[in-house]
Write an enzyme that holds these catalytic residues in place. Sequence first.
Site, PDB file in Angstrom:
ATOM      1  N   ASP A  70      -4.949  -4.617  -1.792  1.00 57.61           N
ATOM      2  CA  ASP A  70      -5.234  -4.273  -0.330  1.00 57.61           C
ATOM      3  C   ASP A  70      -4.458  -2.795  -0.045  1.00 57.61           C
ATOM      4  OD1 ASP A  70      -2.679  -5.748  -1.085  1.00 57.61           O
ATOM      5  OD2 ASP A  70      -2.494  -5.468   1.351  1.00 57.61           O
ATOM      6  N   LYS A 182      -3.503 -11.060   5.457  1.00 61.32           N
ATOM      7  CA  LYS A 182      -2.227 -10.665   5.085  1.00 61.32           C
ATOM      8  C   LYS A 182      -1.597  -9.641   6.141  1.00 61.32           C
ATOM      9  CE  LYS A 182      -0.138  -7.007   2.882  1.00 61.32           C
ATOM     10  NZ  LYS A 182      -0.027  -5.964   1.586  1.00 61.32           N
ATOM     11  N   GLU A 222       4.496 -12.252   5.602  1.00 63.00           N
ATOM     12  CA  GLU A 222       5.152 -11.216   4.490  1.00 63.00           C
ATOM     13  C   GLU A 222       6.352 -10.086   5.268  1.00 63.00           C
ATOM     14  OE1 GLU A 222       2.666  -8.597   2.286  1.00 63.00           O
ATOM     15  OE2 GLU A 222       4.440  -7.650   1.174  1.00 63.00           O
ATOM     16  N   GLU A 224       8.731  -8.324   4.049  1.00 61.86           N
ATOM     17  CA  GLU A 224       9.176  -7.595   2.771  1.00 61.86           C
ATOM     18  C   GLU A 224      10.630  -7.088   3.103  1.00 61.86           C
ATOM     19  OE1 GLU A 224       6.910  -4.995   0.378  1.00 61.86           O
ATOM     20  OE2 GLU A 224       8.478  -4.494  -0.648  1.00 61.86           O
ATOM     21  N   LYS A 264       4.950 -14.833   1.714  1.00 68.26           N
ATOM     22  CA  LYS A 264       5.028 -13.797   0.824  1.00 68.26           C
ATOM     23  C   LYS A 264       6.178 -13.125   0.635  1.00 68.26           C
ATOM     24  CE  LYS A 264       2.476  -9.660  -1.127  1.00 68.26           C
ATOM     25  NZ  LYS A 264       1.097  -9.270  -1.705  1.00 68.26           N
ATOM     26  N   SER A 306       5.886  -8.189  -5.788  1.00 68.29           N
ATOM     27  CA  SER A 306       6.529  -7.696  -6.767  1.00 68.29           C
ATOM     28  C   SER A 306       7.723  -6.532  -6.320  1.00 68.29           C
ATOM     29  CB  SER A 306       5.747  -7.164  -7.976  1.00 68.29           C
ATOM     30  OG  SER A 306       4.864  -6.352  -7.530  1.00 68.29           O
ATOM     31  N   GLY A 308       8.277  -3.487  -6.835  1.00 69.44           N
ATOM     32  CA  GLY A 308       8.799  -2.367  -7.386  1.00 69.44           C
ATOM     33  C   GLY A 308       9.404  -2.817  -8.871  1.00 69.44           C
ATOM     34  N   SER A 333       1.720 -12.841  -5.807  1.00 69.81           N
ATOM     35  CA  SER A 333       0.866 -12.080  -4.967  1.00 69.81           C
ATOM     36  C   SER A 333       1.061 -10.640  -5.170  1.00 69.81           C
ATOM     37  CB  SER A 333       1.051 -12.598  -3.445  1.00 69.81           C
ATOM     38  OG  SER A 333      -0.058 -11.408  -2.893  1.00 69.81           O
ATOM     39  N   TYR A 395       2.760   0.676   2.098  1.00 67.20           N
ATOM     40  CA  TYR A 395       1.603   0.145   1.429  1.00 67.20           C
ATOM     41  C   TYR A 395       0.281   0.777   2.178  1.00 67.20           C
ATOM     42  CZ  TYR A 395      -0.284  -3.228  -1.600  1.00 67.20           C
ATOM     43  OH  TYR A 395      -1.116  -3.552  -2.913  1.00 67.20           O
TER      44      TYR A 395
HETATM   45  P1  13P Z   1       3.569  -5.257  -4.556  1.00 61.11           P
HETATM   46  O1  13P Z   1       5.151  -5.273  -4.143  1.00 61.11           O
HETATM   47  O2  13P Z   1       3.467  -6.541  -5.429  1.00 61.11           O
HETATM   48  O3  13P Z   1       3.243  -4.018  -5.155  1.00 61.11           O
HETATM   49  O4  13P Z   1       2.871  -5.622  -3.417  1.00 61.11           O
HETATM   50  C1  13P Z   1       3.131  -5.711  -2.162  1.00 61.11           C
HETATM   51  C2  13P Z   1       2.016  -5.978  -1.077  1.00 61.11           C
HETATM   52  O5  13P Z   1       2.341  -6.370  -0.109  1.00 61.11           O
HETATM   53  C3  13P Z   1       0.462  -6.184  -1.844  1.00 61.11           C
HETATM   54  O6  13P Z   1      -0.204  -6.789  -0.863  1.00 61.11           O
END
Ligand code: 13P
Length: 395
Positions: A70, A182, A222, A224, A264, A306, A308, A333, A395
């Site tokens: 995405d 997402k 998510e 992150e 996520k 993942s 990085g 994912s 992203y």
């Molecule tokens: P990666 O951290 O696995 O590259 O992906 C982040 C993400 O949000 C993809 O949808």
Amino acid sequence: MASTGLVKLNGASSQWMGQQSFNSNGRSSNFITTRRVSMPIRSSSSSYTDELVKTAKTIASPGRGILAIDESNATCGKRLASIGLDNTEGNRQAYRQLLLTTPGLGEYISGSILFEETLYQSTTDGKKFVDCLRDENIVPGIKVDKGLVPLPGSNNESWCQGLDGLASRSAEYYQQGARFAKWRTVVSIPCGPSALAVKEAAWGLARYASISQDNGLVPIVEPEILLDGDHPIERTLEVAERVWSEVFYYLAENNVMFEGILLKPSMVTPGAEHKEKASPETIAKFTLQMLSRRVPPAVPGIMFLSGGQSEMEATLNLNAMNQSPNPWHVSFSYARALQNSVLKTWQGRPWNVEGAQKALLDRAKANSLAQLGKYTAEDESDEAHKGMFVKGYTY
Ligand code: 13P
């Protein structure tokens, strides 16, 4: 009558939580009332309830995970530039076609997150990408956030945009075939994180999740926690616990049905610049500790990003998490950790497509085995060992 909510999950920021005010004016029997807080409950007769639960379970099925492709057009452009290709619609289509027409992909992949352009796009032969996925029993998903912008009043942190018009966009995405969504927001450990940034991230995710469920899309939640920083793993655990406690607080406050969401998270690792690396066993121990302290067992699937890590690190860490029993479906994912070897093999050359599709299947199979706790790292390529960490990744 307004009541003062003193409900606070363990670890949530106390500065603001204790003063939250909940207004129950004019609410009817559709509300449950606890001692201090009144809140509505999502009606179990909502037209999408059964479908949401079914979609989440399908995505969280044994030995399968999510292929995340995405990337926004700008980020896809960076992927293409890494192999010398221009960022044109045709090149993005060719790349996504390679990925989404890989024969047998559905054995290891249960869902794929698309960017809006791809959701509406077709192969060069005119077959909709959504239909390519359906033919492999893969659920189509859609990135619905509008990206990160600076958060005024914070420590150089960011917030995620995209709530305006989200309900109507989500309804259109459902019509187009998407069944999950997402929304990626980020938290930076070196920047604090500030109470403001954590609260904003959690609230935005909860509003998005509620709107998605209302429109038949299973929300992937998510927040992150970026790998950036030189902090030890204990600090990541502390921040992750705080972030997830606030996320679940607001998910509950927005009446999100936990059986119809997917998470996520980032794995709990030391900062990318920390002096020592952690073993997969240590990462699994800390990450599972975070999950068991913060995530209700009603949540059907934990689909890690993942972030990085190298392709192999991401697979080994997932495998280590699936060595011991846990109440969820702990899976993947991945974007970077599924695409790196594919891009390197493809190089934009039509005659390399078959090899690149094999590279994708190899990585998907490795992660499928890791989801089942059966992965061994023998026969992995040099490429799979290479890290992909980029400071302040967008992203
Ligand atoms: P990666 O951290 O696995 O590259 O992906 C982040 C993400 O949000 C993809 O949808």
